[in-house]
Design an enzyme around this catalytic site. Sequence first.
Site, PDB file in Angstrom:
ATOM      1  N   GLU A  98      -4.612   0.064   3.491  1.00 17.36           N
ATOM      2  CA  GLU A  98      -4.829  -1.166   3.524  1.00 17.36           C
ATOM      3  C   GLU A  98      -3.465  -1.745   4.152  1.00 17.36           C
ATOM      4  O   GLU A  98      -2.609  -1.083   4.416  1.00 17.36           O
ATOM      5  CB  GLU A  98      -4.654  -1.334   1.906  1.00 17.36           C
ATOM      6  CG  GLU A  98      -4.723  -3.249   1.761  1.00 17.36           C
ATOM      7  CD  GLU A  98      -6.013  -3.960   1.985  1.00 17.36           C
ATOM      8  OE1 GLU A  98      -6.180  -3.801   3.241  1.00 17.36           O
ATOM      9  OE2 GLU A  98      -6.462  -4.508   1.114  1.00 17.36           O
ATOM     10  N   ASP A  99      -3.785  -2.939   4.800  1.00 21.85           N
ATOM     11  CA  ASP A  99      -2.555  -3.471   5.390  1.00 21.85           C
ATOM     12  C   ASP A  99      -1.617  -3.875   4.486  1.00 21.85           C
ATOM     13  O   ASP A  99      -0.475  -3.462   4.614  1.00 21.85           O
ATOM     14  CB  ASP A  99      -3.059  -4.647   6.371  1.00 21.85           C
ATOM     15  CG  ASP A  99      -3.962  -5.678   5.574  1.00 21.85           C
ATOM     16  OD1 ASP A  99      -4.352  -5.521   4.346  1.00 21.85           O
ATOM     17  OD2 ASP A  99      -4.392  -6.782   6.094  1.00 21.85           O
ATOM     18  N   ASP A 102      -1.448  -7.705  -2.266  1.00 21.25           N
ATOM     19  CA  ASP A 102      -0.759  -8.926  -2.648  1.00 21.25           C
ATOM     20  C   ASP A 102      -0.748  -8.985  -4.254  1.00 21.25           C
ATOM     21  O   ASP A 102       0.025  -8.498  -4.797  1.00 21.25           O
ATOM     22  CB  ASP A 102      -1.314  -9.936  -2.096  1.00 21.25           C
ATOM     23  CG  ASP A 102      -0.742 -11.405  -2.156  1.00 21.25           C
ATOM     24  OD1 ASP A 102       0.409 -11.444  -2.767  1.00 21.25           O
ATOM     25  OD2 ASP A 102      -1.299 -12.145  -1.786  1.00 21.25           O
ATOM     26  N   PHE A 151       4.024 -15.536   3.742  1.00 20.10           N
ATOM     27  CA  PHE A 151       2.730 -14.993   4.406  1.00 20.10           C
ATOM     28  C   PHE A 151       3.097 -14.363   5.643  1.00 20.10           C
ATOM     29  O   PHE A 151       3.765 -15.021   6.719  1.00 20.10           O
ATOM     30  CB  PHE A 151       1.792 -16.335   4.665  1.00 20.10           C
ATOM     31  CG  PHE A 151       0.442 -15.923   4.925  1.00 20.10           C
ATOM     32  CD1 PHE A 151      -0.507 -15.477   3.784  1.00 20.10           C
ATOM     33  CD2 PHE A 151       0.021 -16.073   6.318  1.00 20.10           C
ATOM     34  CE1 PHE A 151      -1.792 -15.179   4.256  1.00 20.10           C
ATOM     35  CE2 PHE A 151      -1.313 -15.651   6.697  1.00 20.10           C
ATOM     36  CZ  PHE A 151      -2.101 -15.199   5.488  1.00 20.10           C
ATOM     37  N   ARG A 164      -3.316 -10.888  15.163  1.00 22.07           N
ATOM     38  CA  ARG A 164      -3.442  -9.628  14.750  1.00 22.07           C
ATOM     39  C   ARG A 164      -2.761  -8.518  15.718  1.00 22.07           C
ATOM     40  O   ARG A 164      -2.430  -7.471  15.353  1.00 22.07           O
ATOM     41  CB  ARG A 164      -5.097  -9.036  14.668  1.00 22.07           C
ATOM     42  CG  ARG A 164      -5.616 -10.008  13.521  1.00 22.07           C
ATOM     43  CD  ARG A 164      -6.924  -9.418  13.267  1.00 22.07           C
ATOM     44  NE  ARG A 164      -8.035 -10.237  12.416  1.00 22.07           N
ATOM     45  CZ  ARG A 164      -8.107  -9.974  11.092  1.00 22.07           C
ATOM     46  NH1 ARG A 164      -7.019  -9.302  10.466  1.00 22.07           N
ATOM     47  NH2 ARG A 164      -8.762 -10.674  10.178  1.00 22.07           N
TER      48      ARG A 164
HETATM   49  P1  5GP Z   1      -4.926  -8.748  -2.830  1.00 25.94           P
HETATM   50  O1  5GP Z   1      -6.126  -8.596  -3.233  1.00 25.94           O
HETATM   51  O2  5GP Z   1      -3.735  -7.683  -2.866  1.00 25.94           O
HETATM   52  O3  5GP Z   1      -4.322 -10.181  -3.162  1.00 25.94           O
HETATM   53  O4  5GP Z   1      -4.915  -9.227  -1.370  1.00 25.94           O
HETATM   54  C1  5GP Z   1      -4.778  -8.406  -0.368  1.00 25.94           C
HETATM   55  C2  5GP Z   1      -5.479  -8.851   0.871  1.00 25.94           C
HETATM   56  O5  5GP Z   1      -5.225 -10.389   1.191  1.00 25.94           O
HETATM   57  C3  5GP Z   1      -4.841  -8.202   2.317  1.00 25.94           C
HETATM   58  O6  5GP Z   1      -5.700  -7.279   2.520  1.00 25.94           O
HETATM   59  C4  5GP Z   1      -4.941  -9.206   3.315  1.00 25.94           C
HETATM   60  O7  5GP Z   1      -6.155  -9.502   4.001  1.00 25.94           O
HETATM   61  C5  5GP Z   1      -4.612 -10.623   2.430  1.00 25.94           C
HETATM   62  N1  5GP Z   1      -3.042 -10.860   2.426  1.00 25.94           N
HETATM   63  C6  5GP Z   1      -2.529 -10.811   1.336  1.00 25.94           C
HETATM   64  N2  5GP Z   1      -1.138 -11.375   1.791  1.00 25.94           N
HETATM   65  C7  5GP Z   1      -1.344 -11.467   2.965  1.00 25.94           C
HETATM   66  C8  5GP Z   1      -0.370 -12.004   3.894  1.00 25.94           C
HETATM   67  O8  5GP Z   1       1.022 -12.239   3.545  1.00 25.94           O
HETATM   68  N3  5GP Z   1      -0.552 -12.165   5.324  1.00 25.94           N
HETATM   69  C9  5GP Z   1      -1.882 -11.980   5.559  1.00 25.94           C
HETATM   70  N4  5GP Z   1      -2.212 -12.079   6.777  1.00 25.94           N
HETATM   71  N5  5GP Z   1      -3.036 -11.552   4.495  1.00 25.94           N
HETATM   72  C10 5GP Z   1      -2.466 -11.342   3.485  1.00 25.94           C
END
Ligand code: 5GP
Length: 182
Positions: A98-99, A102, A151, A164
Amino acid sequence: MELDTGKPLIGEEEIRARVTRMAEEITRDYRGRELVMVGVLKGAFVFLADLAREVELPLQIDFVAVSSYGADTESSGVVRIIKDLDLDIEGRDVLLVEDIVDTGLTLKYLAGMLRERGPASVEVCALLNKLDARKVDIVVKYCGFEVPPLFVVGYGLDYAERFRQLPYVGVLKEKEGSGEES
Ligand code: 5GP
């Protein structure tokens, strides 16, 4: 929103060095086994491409796509599968790539879904980890960098499909003097 073009949050060299170390760790942990790396689209495509080329193991690579925030920067908490795996993972060692983690909702859901398919193991590897934003417990076995609750974009991560391609991780900020919210 616009890219803060000051100093990157994480520079290209720093990312490269960390990805190499993570690949070494994964190579050591899974020695003698074949790994299925599952990238979470679209954000993980750059990280997975770099990581996979440094892991010295037999590999199969697959992707899943889930709904994202769209053009918003807030987590909706709703996870929707847009593209499922092509591979059968029963009895396999799976590494979810995963990137960024959050709230943890996306990975919690995905890991749960994959575990129902009878794999030998499922672990999580994330380039970035926003610990302060966590809403659910999730073990990130391989974590690149802890980041503050900002962000971030670049190295696969987008804002409305932009940024990206940046080779580094940068921060988005409000446009100066515009008073705009998004
Ligand atoms: P989670 O389900 O953990 O809240 O969110 C994960 C997904 O939210 C990540 O795979 C990504 O796509 C998006 N995301 C969360 N924080 C960021 C951020 O700071 N920047 C970007 N570009 N995407 C984020």
